[in-house]
Design an enzyme around this catalytic site. Structure first.
Site, PDB file in Angstrom:
ATOM      1  N   ILE A 147     142.366  62.151  63.633  1.00 33.65           N
ATOM      2  CA  ILE A 147     143.168  63.370  63.599  1.00 33.65           C
ATOM      3  C   ILE A 147     144.025  63.536  64.857  1.00 33.65           C
ATOM      4  O   ILE A 147     145.023  64.249  64.836  1.00 33.65           O
ATOM      5  CB  ILE A 147     142.256  64.597  63.376  1.00 33.65           C
ATOM      6  CG1 ILE A 147     141.463  64.410  62.082  1.00 33.65           C
ATOM      7  CG2 ILE A 147     143.062  65.878  63.303  1.00 33.65           C
ATOM      8  CD1 ILE A 147     142.323  64.137  60.847  1.00 33.65           C
ATOM      9  N   GLU A 203     143.826  80.911  58.048  1.00 37.89           N
ATOM     10  CA  GLU A 203     143.281  82.103  58.696  1.00 37.89           C
ATOM     11  C   GLU A 203     144.326  83.192  58.897  1.00 37.89           C
ATOM     12  O   GLU A 203     143.980  84.342  59.124  1.00 37.89           O
ATOM     13  CB  GLU A 203     142.645  81.745  60.037  1.00 37.89           C
ATOM     14  CG  GLU A 203     143.611  81.473  61.147  1.00 37.89           C
ATOM     15  CD  GLU A 203     142.887  80.989  62.381  1.00 37.89           C
ATOM     16  OE1 GLU A 203     143.172  81.504  63.460  1.00 37.89           O
ATOM     17  OE2 GLU A 203     142.052  80.084  62.257  1.00 37.89           O
ATOM     18  N   HIS A 229     131.827  68.250  64.418  1.00 37.00           N
ATOM     19  CA  HIS A 229     131.243  69.343  65.195  1.00 37.00           C
ATOM     20  C   HIS A 229     129.766  69.130  65.472  1.00 37.00           C
ATOM     21  O   HIS A 229     129.167  69.854  66.257  1.00 37.00           O
ATOM     22  CB  HIS A 229     131.447  70.674  64.468  1.00 37.00           C
ATOM     23  CG  HIS A 229     132.887  71.035  64.317  1.00 37.00           C
ATOM     24  ND1 HIS A 229     133.594  70.753  63.167  1.00 37.00           N
ATOM     25  CD2 HIS A 229     133.773  71.601  65.171  1.00 37.00           C
ATOM     26  CE1 HIS A 229     134.847  71.164  63.315  1.00 37.00           C
ATOM     27  NE2 HIS A 229     134.972  71.682  64.519  1.00 37.00           N
ATOM     28  N   CYS A 282     138.090  66.187  61.996  1.00 36.64           N
ATOM     29  CA  CYS A 282     138.944  66.884  62.952  1.00 36.64           C
ATOM     30  C   CYS A 282     139.096  66.010  64.187  1.00 36.64           C
ATOM     31  O   CYS A 282     138.645  64.860  64.218  1.00 36.64           O
ATOM     32  CB  CYS A 282     138.318  68.245  63.297  1.00 36.64           C
ATOM     33  SG  CYS A 282     139.484  69.446  63.955  1.00 36.64           S
TER      34      CYS A 282
END
Length: 763
Positions: free
Chosen positions: A434, A608, A697, A729
């Site tokens: 990414i 978002e 994560h 990510c």
């Protein structure tokens, strides 16, 4: 007498001492007893500050060891079975395992808290047998009273919101789950009432979203149950982030007070009160100070609003409060020594918002006593508004022109795809990452030395090139197809660009929590945004010179920069997005001119920013898509435009994402892979796409078999010729060894998938 209140206070501390304590505990450098002691000191310090400022109703139980939704799940013993939880108070090892994952168990899904950049851990109800493990709100109330003499206002997440934000149950099971949870809530509230608690804040932000008739009946059942069980306890049914839906139904609920947002839900909530009225037996929590923005309030304007509300609600039933928790803003402006006086004078962080609430409360009783302070607020706002930074005519002219244009690529996707394949000759299922690679202590130290002036520009540039060289070789050795330069020169994907654009300012200590211990320091967009000079060309061009593989240029998109910044309030957000897009277009064109033929413009924050009101969503998506296309539409058809998105509920905006017309999109999906694959079973996506095959994560290294399974499932619903393979990510926060091991497994999984597909195709 009107009173003041806050809905919640930032957890992290002015020096991010909360974050540092968490990370010390996780790394084994802090024993659990010392860790708990440190967090208690931080928590009490926050309460003491509100007490000293003069806040009347101070929230307790708004503090968390990680996340307030995870706290609620743990309080009810709702822990996924894979963590081997056996009952009772949830140990910290299990609590943090759910949040971060363990060697043997994947972390629970993490997603955005409504339309903010805060992330919560999604409760998993499947298989759970809820029970009240410990009454955390009661513990918090006792602590505040015993240690500081504060008559605190316990904060809890309401049952309907908790259920709506959970997963692992069918819609038909909603009422059955409500029946399981309600007795636990009743037990919790009865224990609070027995302790002598006066007010309890029950957060139900789900009430600002669309509610069905069944939901309204559930609300009625919930709060009638509470009223019967704890008739003497004052419940403040608290909403925020927008105006409430079904206002007429909600104000009939048997609660003592209702909290409404008069900042982000100003029009809807004010109109409801003016046209329908407000119950004579209820307190109104008037959220007039913005809990999400960083600008000083026009207190004279807020005072006029309060007077308008007072026509419906007498002063003794009016509480002046923040529009939402102050969790979403930095702690204090006081320590910002490098901002211009004009800008600093117009800012209000959490502590300054406490001052605003107290001052506004005083002004309501006697405006004359604080008239000078009110005028000072207005002058600070006007000074910034008249500045040259907010009046760049060349930018305003260009954006006005874009507003009437339809930015489109020079050729349709099918034609671009053929041209790009001919140019790049990529294999089936191309692999890439990414953008960012681990930022080691060495990288952070080098940046610090450079920023302090102990290293000159040449020394720092040489160091960055060494990092690029190392990771280009690592990527080649692993076997990745499309490389990245690693972003070692970047602190934050938004801050980096803001520092190179006009119209931005940067705080020294303006940190806010994003998820867990992850804190971000959003830039401040305070003026018209303008391109100053090339931002990424040097490093990207150098990386490309070191390899025969294609290297992607890496930019952050206009909507993400906007949504992850604190933005000015004097012009529409649409105009800010177009200003950013115009500046980024000039950087895209500079990269292409420098020979970079793949350019990734990341938009992880598009979702978002989606308005909570369905009636406003189409308009937002239209201009968000337009901003992306303004930034990317001028490139040649052989230049491949990539983008990246995070935690995206794809099904309800697939048309808009496709309209962005990126050649390849990568999506962060590993924590909710099944749900996303289901979206593609219902919708067709015709452009290039990469679904994240492992969760970056979590520190665990996913197996080849695990990633192969994800790839195979995705290929059941996606066109193999358009499918890419990548991590979820960026890898900035991960360690070197785990990153290399995970990427090796990813490439091996890709080879396995290619072989299976080729065998299948040959039959």
């Amino acid at each position: 007498m009107v009173k003041s209140s806050v809905l919640g206070y930032p957890r992290i501390g002015a020096d991010r001492e909360w974050k540092k304590a968490l990370e010390a505990f996780w790394s084994g450098r802090l024993e659990e007893q010392d860790f708990r002691s440190q967090l208690q000191n931080i928590r009490l310090g926050h309460l003491r500050k509100q007490q000293e400022k003069g806040i009347d109703l101070i929230p307790v139980n708004d503090f968390s060891y990680y996340d307030h939704i995870l706290d609620t799940a743990a309080m009810f013993g709702i822990i996924p079975s894979r963590f081997s939880y056996t009952g009772g108070a949830v140990p910290l090892s299990v609590y943090y395992g759910v949040a971060r994952g363990t060697e043997g168990a994947a972390a629970s899904e993490m997603t955005k808290w409504f339309n903010t950049n805060y992330h919560y851990i999604v409760p998993e109800l499947s298989g759970a047998s809820p029970v009240l493990t410990e009454n955390k709100p009661l513990e918090a109330y006792r602590e505040a009273k015993e240690k500081l003499g504060i008559e605190g206002k316990p904060v809890i997440v309401g049952p309907l919101t908790f259920l709506k934000l959970s997963k692992g149950y069918a819609a038909s099971e909603t009422d059955a789950w409500l029946d399981k949870l309600l007795p636990l809530y009743v037990q919790l509230l009865q224990e609070l009432a027995a302790e002598g608690v006066q007010w309890v804040q029950v957060d139900e932000p789900i009430l600002v979203t669309k509610l069905s008739d069944e939901d309204v009946q559930r609300l009625k059942h919930i709060y009638e149950t509470f009223a019967a069980a704890v008739p003497g306890l004052n419940l403040m049914l608290q909403t925020y982030f927008e105006s409430v839906e079904r206002y007429s139904d909600i104000v009939k609920l048997p609660v003592k007070g209702i909290g409404l947002d008069f900042v982000h839900g100003y029009d809807g909530n004010l109109n409801s009160i003016q046209t329908i009225g407000y119950p004579q037996d209820k307190v109104l929590g008037a959220g007039v100070i913005d809990g999400r923005g960083i600008w000083k309030a026009s207190l004279t304007g807020k005072l006029e609003l309060l007077k308008e509300l007072a026509k419906a609600v007498p002063a003794d039933r009016l509480i002046v409060q923040s529009s939402c928790s102050l969790l979403h803003v930095p702690v204090t402006v006081e320590r910002e020594t490098k901002l211009t006086s004009d800008l600093k004078g117009a800012l209000a962080f959490a502590d300054e918002k406490l001052n605003e609430l107290v001052l506004l409360t005083k002004a309501f009783s006697s405006k004359e006593a604080v008239q000078g302070e009110l005028e000072q607020y207005d002058r600070a706002i006007q000074t910034l508004q008249q500045s040259a930074e907010r009046n760049r005519s060349e930018v305003q002219t260009a954006v006005a022109a874009f507003s009437s244009q339809d930015p489109v690529r020079s050729a349709p996707f099918a034609e671009r795809y053929a041209a790009q394949q001919a140019k790049w000759q990529l294999p089936l299922f191309p692999t890439t990452t990414i953008g960012s690679f681990p930022q080691s202590a060495e990288v952070r130290k080098a940046r610090q030395l450079w920023r302090k002036g102990e290293w000159n520009d040449k020394q720092y540039a040489e160091f960055i090139r060494e990092q690029i060289d190392t990771w280009i070789k690592i990527q080649e050795e692993i076997g990745i197809d499309v490389l990245v330069h690693g972003e070692f020169e970047r602190t934050d994907m938004v801050e980096f660009f803001g520092e190179k654009l006009a119209g931005f300012a940067f705080t020294q200590n303006g940190w806010v929590q994003s998820y867990g211990s992850r804190c971000v320091k959003p830039p401040v967009i305070y003026g018209d945004v303008a391109f100053i000079g090339e931002m990424t060309v040097e490093e990207t061009k150098y990386a490309q010179s070191q390899t025969s593989h294609p290297v992607k240029g890496m930019l952050t998109g206009p909507i993400t920069i906007m949504n992850w910044s604190f933005v000015r309030e004097d012009i529409p957000r649409e105009q800010i997005a177009y200003q950013l897009a115009y500046a980024l277009r000039q950087e895209v064109e500079a990269l292409e001119k420098a020979g970079i033929g793949m350019i990734q413009v990341d938009e992880p924050a598009v979702r978002e920013g989606l308005p909570l009101k369905e009636s406003e969503q189409a308009d937002y998506l239209a201009w968000a898509v337009k901003a992306f296309r303004i930034a990317t539409c001028t490139v040649q058809k052989t230049t491949q435009i990539h983008t990246h998105m995070c935690y995206c509920e794809f099904h309800d905006m697939i048309d808009s994402i496709e309209a962005m017309d990126a050649d390849v999109i990568s999506i962060e999906t590993s924590r909710s892979h099944g749900e996303l694959i289901h979206s593609f079973e219902l919708n067709t996506y015709k452009l290039g796409i990469g679904l994240g095959v492992y969760d970056i994560h979590s520190p665990r290294i996913p197996s080849v078999e695990e990633m192969t399974g994800m790839i195979e499932r995705a290929l059941r619903v996606l066109d193999p010729k358009l499918f890419w393979i990548n991590p979820d990510c960026g890898l900035k926060t991960r360690g070197l060894e785990e990153t290399v091991a995970s990427l090796r497994n990813m490439v091996e999984a890709t080879k396995t998938a290619r072989a299976k597909y080729e065998q299948s195709a040959a039959k």
